[in-house]
Write a protein that holds these residues in place. Structure first.
Motif, PDB file in Angstrom:
ATOM      1  N   LYS B 124     -34.035  76.240  41.046  1.00 54.99           N
ATOM      2  CA  LYS B 124     -34.777  75.482  42.052  1.00 54.99           C
ATOM      3  C   LYS B 124     -35.103  74.060  41.568  1.00 54.99           C
ATOM      4  O   LYS B 124     -36.248  73.601  41.581  1.00 54.99           O
ATOM      5  N   VAL B 125     -34.054  73.402  41.111  1.00 52.95           N
ATOM      6  CA  VAL B 125     -34.160  72.050  40.571  1.00 52.95           C
ATOM      7  C   VAL B 125     -33.337  71.122  41.464  1.00 52.95           C
ATOM      8  O   VAL B 125     -32.270  71.510  41.934  1.00 52.95           O
ATOM      9  N   ASP B 126     -33.849  69.927  41.719  1.00 55.26           N
ATOM     10  CA  ASP B 126     -33.123  68.959  42.549  1.00 55.26           C
ATOM     11  C   ASP B 126     -32.389  67.942  41.688  1.00 55.26           C
ATOM     12  O   ASP B 126     -32.984  67.348  40.787  1.00 55.26           O
ATOM     13  N   LEU B 127     -31.124  67.704  42.000  1.00 55.32           N
ATOM     14  CA  LEU B 127     -30.386  66.593  41.390  1.00 55.32           C
ATOM     15  C   LEU B 127     -30.813  65.317  42.118  1.00 55.32           C
ATOM     16  O   LEU B 127     -30.566  65.175  43.317  1.00 55.32           O
ATOM     17  N   VAL B 128     -31.477  64.398  41.422  1.00 52.50           N
ATOM     18  CA  VAL B 128     -32.022  63.217  42.098  1.00 52.50           C
ATOM     19  C   VAL B 128     -31.387  61.905  41.645  1.00 52.50           C
ATOM     20  O   VAL B 128     -31.711  60.837  42.173  1.00 52.50           O
ATOM     21  N   GLY B 129     -30.486  61.952  40.677  1.00 55.60           N
ATOM     22  CA  GLY B 129     -29.878  60.695  40.250  1.00 55.60           C
ATOM     23  C   GLY B 129     -28.929  60.905  39.104  1.00 55.60           C
ATOM     24  O   GLY B 129     -28.657  62.036  38.695  1.00 55.60           O
ATOM     25  N   GLY B 130     -28.415  59.790  38.596  1.00 55.17           N
ATOM     26  CA  GLY B 130     -27.492  59.868  37.476  1.00 55.17           C
ATOM     27  C   GLY B 130     -26.633  58.637  37.378  1.00 55.17           C
ATOM     28  O   GLY B 130     -26.918  57.614  37.997  1.00 55.17           O
ATOM     29  N   ASP B 131     -25.595  58.764  36.604  1.00 55.01           N
ATOM     30  CA  ASP B 131     -24.701  57.641  36.361  1.00 55.01           C
ATOM     31  C   ASP B 131     -23.321  58.251  36.112  1.00 55.01           C
ATOM     32  O   ASP B 131     -23.212  59.306  35.513  1.00 55.01           O
ATOM     33  N   THR B 132     -22.289  57.608  36.632  1.00 49.01           N
ATOM     34  CA  THR B 132     -20.927  58.066  36.340  1.00 49.01           C
ATOM     35  C   THR B 132     -20.152  56.881  35.807  1.00 49.01           C
ATOM     36  O   THR B 132     -20.194  55.799  36.365  1.00 49.01           O
ATOM     37  N   THR B 133     -19.460  57.089  34.709  1.00 49.05           N
ATOM     38  CA  THR B 133     -18.709  55.997  34.123  1.00 49.05           C
ATOM     39  C   THR B 133     -17.488  56.565  33.412  1.00 49.05           C
ATOM     40  O   THR B 133     -17.355  57.777  33.266  1.00 49.05           O
TER      41      THR B 133
END
Lengths: 348, 348
Positions: B124-133
């Motif tokens: 029950k965790v939300d993915l709220v951001g990140g970075d892709t490179t």
């Protein structure tokens, strides 16, 4: 077993992010805003807590041939603090994770963290955690930053409305030209190691590339003058790309004027020397870490005397008409040609 | 120019963290606890916000020859959620940054994020951001997690006191033996690709290595039974290493009993088959992601019937006497021999 294979380069970074994020929805009440702005927004009592993250990879985002480790440490914090400023917030904590090979000595790590500490001191941010591990090749730095903003003061990319004035801080294109200078000097040095790099003349450009600053003082200035932008973003991928993020999120069109886009004299002259169009460098160069925001027309008076905030255009109601009026009066469509690490050579 | 050069391997990971963190002090009032626990603690109104971060590097933390990308995605979330549980908190948000080469297809990234999503749904965790490179070589995953705990319910590594009972959940050493099995099968396959890996018999061990679970339900169980541990940590580096973290932070000594340390029958038998001492695997194997905690003696009755919480020893007042009583009754000093990515081969 035969499987279809699609290349990431066909999607590009933004396409990839869209593809990933469409499968995720927010389920916790505390998750106020997820993917799609400069920072995520989390409920924290009277305030919102902001969180953002950036990953810097050796050979992609930096080249240690010209990037001193102290500057790298400073920059990696500054770019994260900038994301919090772009939400109208103030950064408070960071975590720093690094992966590195045994090519790096303890002294090298000390230098990196000296830069991180200098940035923490300057931006009043606390280092509260992280991870250190080895890598198979090169250095990877991943920083997450948390910040804070009063609930009624948070600014998203999505609030720009027709007739709002488009503003940008500082000047644009200098970090990009600084990189061009560093790449050229590296090539000269590699061809003939007895040649000493001649960077003095380009000091401003090189410093914008190696040691950018987050425009945190602008957030205080806006607060002091009682101005809450209607939308905001920081200029990391290039002005054009960021303008189009505001357009896409706000559902309004944008019109800017070439002669209003702030370009430093040295940026301009160096671009000409490199046979580059200065406005193209400003529109697409990226890594400026200036703040781009829109304000209600009624707030214009409060900001018009600010020495470092420039109005460059306005919003209108035709969201598919996003243009720049050139110095010659021609209408040029805005296109994002920002950094795309998944196509061609990202550093040139 | 001659400079002194010190090797990171001489410091080790914990020595490096100590060296880095001694230069940083907390300056913001909202920074309640910085480096030195499973998560940092940030003030957030009625609650504390917890933040932790982990970086996983291909070739160091995982080998894609035996680690399916979906499992890798799941595991990288689970190990972060485990850090929040170790503070007696509940994870709510994650950010995910990835760096990868064009060796990876869009379908490979889909598989990775399917695993991440499965873990987000489960915890029950939300993915709220990140970075892709992109990266120059291999895959790097950096995840930060935020969680929440009521201010009076946060548990640090530092609260254990003499006579407290030492408890651990589940069983230990299985993930380590799972890795040994996977490494052996990979070697067999590389020697003769017509050989199919025989993993069925070792399914439990392999699943503990490839798809560990954070023990979030234990946090609910403790709450339900009205037990607040006096100290807590998750078992990532190995039981011995974690016990010594509690000792160091709490300033009390520890005594555990070999015959109380929970080891699954299959772990035991497989260790023998591999000519390894089962208790050494349990003490030093790591990656169990079980919870290790201490409770006041008065709380013992409330937990003694819990099927998955095992008391393995007690705290005492001699902080330099940290020992295990062997099955033969001999006194064995506890030493941390957990994973150290900066020395020798970390995967074996």
């Amino acid at each position: 077993m035969s499987e279809s294979r699609s290349e990431i380069s066909q999607l590009g970074e933004f396409g990839l992010i869209d593809r990933i994020s469409k499968n995720f929805t927010l389920q916790n009440r505390s998750s106020v805003k997820g993917i799609g702005d400069d920072a995520a927004v989390i409920d924290a009592g009277d305030d919102y807590l902001l969180i953002s993250t950036d990953m810097l990879v050796e050979g992609i985002h930096f080249d240690l041939a010209y990037m001193p480790l102290q500057h790298l440490g400073y920059k990696s914090v500054a770019v994260n603090v900038s994301d919090i400023a772009a939400m109208n917030g103030k950064a408070e904590q960071i975590t720093v994770s690094i992966a590195l090979t045994n090519r790096f000595s303890v002294e090298a790590i000390d230098a990196l963290y000296q830069g991180i500490k200098a940035a923490c001191d300057n931006y009043k941010v606390d280092l509260v955690g992280g991870d250190t591990t080895s890598s198979v090749s090169g250095l990877v730095i991943s920083i997450s930053v948390t910040g804070r903003v009063k609930k009624d003061q948070v600014v998203y990319r999505s609030g720009a409305k027709p007739n709002d004035i488009v503003c940008v801080t500082g000047d644009l294109g200098a970090a990009f030209m600084g990189l061009q200078v560093l790449v050229r000097e590296k090539e000269v040095y590699e061809a003939d190691p007895s040649m000493q790099p001649d960077l003095e003349k380009f000091e401003y450009l090189v410093s914008r590339q190696l040691k950018p600053e987050a425009r945190t003082e602008i957030i205080y200035d806006l607060e002091e003058r009682g101005v809450k932008p209607t939308s905001m973003i920081d200029v990391s991928d290039g002005l054009a790309s960021e303008l189009l993020h505001i357009v896409k999120n706000s559902g309004a069109g944008i019109r800017i004027f070439e002669d209003k886009v702030p370009i430093d004299q040295l940026t301009f002259e160096t671009a000409i020397e490199f046979k580059l169009d200065p406005i193209t460098c400003a529109l697409n160069g990226g890594e400026d870490y200036e703040l781009l925001f829109t304000i209600d027309q009624n707030d214009y008076e409060k900001l018009k005397n600010h020495p470092d905030i420039h109005s460059i255009g306005y919003m209108h109601d035709k969201k598919d008409q996003n243009v720049m009026i050139s110095k010659q009066g021609t209408v040029v469509p805005l296109r994002a040609q920002g950094w795309n690490h998944f196509t061609s050579n990202p550093q040139t």
